[in-house]
Design a protein around this motif. Structure first.
Motif, PDB file in Angstrom:
ATOM      1  N   ASP A 274       0.826  -1.249  -0.142  1.00 28.16           N
ATOM      2  CA  ASP A 274      -0.052   0.048   0.195  1.00 28.16           C
ATOM      3  C   ASP A 274       0.862   1.364   0.058  1.00 28.16           C
ATOM      4  O   ASP A 274       0.273   2.265  -0.313  1.00 28.16           O
ATOM      5  N   LEU A 275       2.042   1.236   0.504  1.00 27.21           N
ATOM      6  CA  LEU A 275       2.915   2.283   0.399  1.00 27.21           C
ATOM      7  C   LEU A 275       4.207   2.163  -0.541  1.00 27.21           C
ATOM      8  O   LEU A 275       5.289   1.895   0.103  1.00 27.21           O
ATOM      9  N   PRO A 276       4.019   2.249  -1.629  1.00 31.02           N
ATOM     10  CA  PRO A 276       5.318   1.633  -2.725  1.00 31.02           C
ATOM     11  C   PRO A 276       6.411   2.699  -2.612  1.00 31.02           C
ATOM     12  O   PRO A 276       7.287   2.451  -3.026  1.00 31.02           O
ATOM     13  N   ASN A 277       6.059   4.052  -1.837  1.00 26.69           N
ATOM     14  CA  ASN A 277       7.266   4.935  -1.826  1.00 26.69           C
ATOM     15  C   ASN A 277       7.902   5.164  -0.560  1.00 26.69           C
ATOM     16  O   ASN A 277       8.689   5.801  -0.474  1.00 26.69           O
ATOM     17  N   ALA A 278       7.506   4.175   0.355  1.00 23.99           N
ATOM     18  CA  ALA A 278       8.206   4.108   1.558  1.00 23.99           C
ATOM     19  C   ALA A 278       8.711   2.890   1.771  1.00 23.99           C
ATOM     20  O   ALA A 278       8.652   1.779   1.144  1.00 23.99           O
ATOM     21  N   LEU A 279       9.718   2.780   2.553  1.00 24.64           N
ATOM     22  CA  LEU A 279      10.680   1.524   2.913  1.00 24.64           C
ATOM     23  C   LEU A 279      10.073   0.992   4.200  1.00 24.64           C
ATOM     24  O   LEU A 279      10.001   1.485   5.179  1.00 24.64           O
ATOM     25  N   VAL A 280       9.439  -0.368   3.907  1.00 20.38           N
ATOM     26  CA  VAL A 280       8.746  -0.790   5.218  1.00 20.38           C
ATOM     27  C   VAL A 280       9.636  -1.913   5.728  1.00 20.38           C
ATOM     28  O   VAL A 280      10.031  -2.790   4.803  1.00 20.38           O
ATOM     29  N   ILE A 281       9.788  -2.161   6.968  1.00 19.41           N
ATOM     30  CA  ILE A 281      10.694  -2.978   7.535  1.00 19.41           C
ATOM     31  C   ILE A 281       9.969  -3.700   8.412  1.00 19.41           C
ATOM     32  O   ILE A 281       9.264  -3.329   9.477  1.00 19.41           O
ATOM     33  N   ASN A 282      10.152  -5.126   8.385  1.00 18.49           N
ATOM     34  CA  ASN A 282       9.341  -5.844   9.382  1.00 18.49           C
ATOM     35  C   ASN A 282      10.623  -6.194  10.503  1.00 18.49           C
ATOM     36  O   ASN A 282      11.591  -6.733  10.333  1.00 18.49           O
ATOM     37  N   GLY A 283      10.131  -5.791  11.830  1.00 21.92           N
ATOM     38  CA  GLY A 283      11.099  -5.972  12.874  1.00 21.92           C
ATOM     39  C   GLY A 283      10.330  -5.335  14.084  1.00 21.92           C
ATOM     40  O   GLY A 283       9.413  -4.607  13.982  1.00 21.92           O
ATOM     41  N   ASP A 284      11.101  -5.474  15.143  1.00 23.96           N
ATOM     42  CA  ASP A 284      10.708  -4.924  16.633  1.00 23.96           C
ATOM     43  C   ASP A 284      11.337  -3.831  16.729  1.00 23.96           C
ATOM     44  O   ASP A 284      12.326  -3.755  16.898  1.00 23.96           O
ATOM     45  N   GLY A 285      10.409  -2.561  16.720  1.00 25.00           N
ATOM     46  CA  GLY A 285      11.088  -1.336  16.906  1.00 25.00           C
ATOM     47  C   GLY A 285      11.701  -1.046  18.307  1.00 25.00           C
ATOM     48  O   GLY A 285      12.371   0.119  18.604  1.00 25.00           O
ATOM     49  N   ARG A 286      11.436  -1.842  19.162  1.00 25.71           N
ATOM     50  CA  ARG A 286      12.174  -1.652  20.588  1.00 25.71           C
ATOM     51  C   ARG A 286      13.433  -2.221  20.562  1.00 25.71           C
ATOM     52  O   ARG A 286      14.136  -1.887  21.656  1.00 25.71           O
TER      53      ARG A 286
END
Length: 449
Positions: A274-286
């Motif tokens: 849904d966000l082709p212009n953003a870099l989406v990262i799968n991970g725990d932000g903590r």
């Protein structure tokens, strides 16, 4: 005023609490017994258990005598149906909470008022808009625009190096003689008291000060507060919530470089689509190592909008330790606002507060076109449209019997924002921005009726 609220969740309960403090006649409807029992025990309101779309229940709530109904359940369909039924049954005004922002974007095509829905609000969209505004005014920790930016409210914590620390309001105004800004409220460091500044009020180090300014005055305030105007281009967002998605989408549309971190793998893949212009990262932000691997220290801003307030606050503190220019955390607990500046986070935002600001203008008397409550301050900023019958019409500001607990920040006339001083004459059609403490609100309302 008789008001019926459907939905005893976080937004509905918060609204009911604020309105009950003002002695409004509130009825709260929900299907959840536990939520209603809690509300009934803590608030001076009437509660009804049942389906808000039940006609018999609405009649029991005396909807035909109500002046306002507000649908803020978790179900968009329920809210819309509730408002349509209430209007058909005789309610004067209706407001529905929605999640699909296409409804708001297309309200000129789909005339919701003809369906019985006078106002649509999306707390998530309001939060996303607030974040974008804060990033555009990065040196300030609070901001709001009146009339599309003709007048701008900014909040800033005064540093010792600010040129007017130790000076009175009158002395500070003489530094920039063209008067492109006006202080409207301040809170002393370490206190919970809100002060409406007067000419002899002294600015002190650590004061949280709110100004009304024109677009030209923003640069003056940067100099006066010794703040640096930082350009924000690289933004890291923690959490793929509705707020996170809407924020990332809107920032990408304005050519920001966006990284979004989402813990849930399936959700992260959906967001990437849904966000082709953003870099989406799968991970725990903590995970601090993950943040460092993703070049946290090269970011201009860090925005934490997960569903957990504590996670948002702690991750913002990590970002601040890496000298990120701007940190913004979404929180649910209103008490955290008292801690934001002392612990080092630039700005906290709250969906309940944003929704309440949007709805409260329908409660106030007089023609209120905008309203906001200042974070952690016991005051309101209201934008009134001056009517031919208003007591302020035709008077110079210094002639108006204004209470000490209130001040005029500025006026929008013919599409132009003006910082109005004592010799400014108010006209019919002017939009006047007023900051006032709670005790002064009834007096201010009477002046603009």
């Amino acid at each position: 005023m008789k008001i019926i609220i459907a939905g005893a969740g976080e937004v509905g309960f918060h609204l009911a609490k604020l309105l009950s403090y003002e002695s409004q006649n509130i009825t709260l409807i929900d299907t959840d017994k536990e939520s209603l029992v809690y509300a009934d025990n803590h608030l001076d309101i009437k509660v009804l258990r049942g389906d808000a779309t039940s006609i018999s229940l609405l009649k029991e709530a005396d909807v035909h005598h109500s002046e306002l109904v507000i649908g803020v359940t978790s179900s968009e369909t329920t809210n819309l149906t509730f408002c349509m039924l209430a209007k058909q049954l005789g309610c004067k005004r209706t407001i529905a909470r929605i999640s699909n922002t296409e409804f708001i974007q297309n309200r000129d095509i789909i005339r919701f008022s003809e369906l019985g829905i006078d106002e649509l609000i999306s707390p998530e969209q309001l939060a996303a808009e607030e974040i974008q505004l804060l990033l555009n005014k990065s040196a300030f920790n609070d901001t709001y625009e009146f009339e599309g930016g003709k007048l701008i409210m900014v909040g800033v914590s005064l540093q010792k190096s600010a040129p007017f620390v130790g000076k009175t309001v009158k002395e500070a105004a003489q530094i920039f003689t063209e008067h492109h800004f006006m202080p409207i409220a301040l809170q002393r460091l370490g206190t919970q008291f809100t002060v409406i500044p007067r000419g002899d009020t002294i600015f002190k180090e650590g004061d949280q000060v709110y100004f009304i300014t024109t677009p030209e005055g923003v640069d003056e305030l940067y100099k006066l507060t010794n703040k640096k105007k930082e350009e924000i281009r690289n933004v890291m967002i923690l959490g793929g919530s509705k707020v996170g998605f809407k924020t990332a989408r809107d920032l990408c549309a304005k050519k920001f470089n966006v990284k979004l971190i989402e813990k849930n793998k399936e959700k992260a893949f959906d967001l990437a689509d849904d966000l082709p212009n953003a870099l989406v990262i799968n991970g725990d932000g903590r995970n601090v190592e993950l943040l460092e691997e993703e070049s946290l220290d090269s970011m201009d801003a860090f925005v934490a909008v997960t569903g957990n307030s504590e996670t948002n606050i702690m991750s913002c503190l990590v970002a601040k330790s890496k000298h990120i220019k701007k940190t913004i955390a979404l929180v649910e607990n209103m008490d955290y606002f008292q801690l934001s500046h002392s612990i080092g986070i630039d700005t906290l935002i709250n969906k309940k507060l944003l929704a309440a600001n949007h709805i409260f203008r329908h409660i106030r008397k007089g023609k209120v076109v905008a309203l906001m409550r200042l974070n952690n301050l016991n005051s309101e900023i209201l934008e009134f449209e001056v009517k031919p019958t208003s007591k302020v019409r035709g008077k110079l500001i210094r002639e108006i019997e204004f209470p000490e607990e209130a001040t005029i920040g500025g006026v929008v006339r013919d599409g132009i924002g003006v910082i109005a001083l004592g010799d400014f004459k108010i006209r019919s059609g002017d939009r006047v921005v007023v900051c006032c403490l709670p005790d002064a609100i009834p007096k201010i309302e009477r002046l603009f009726l």
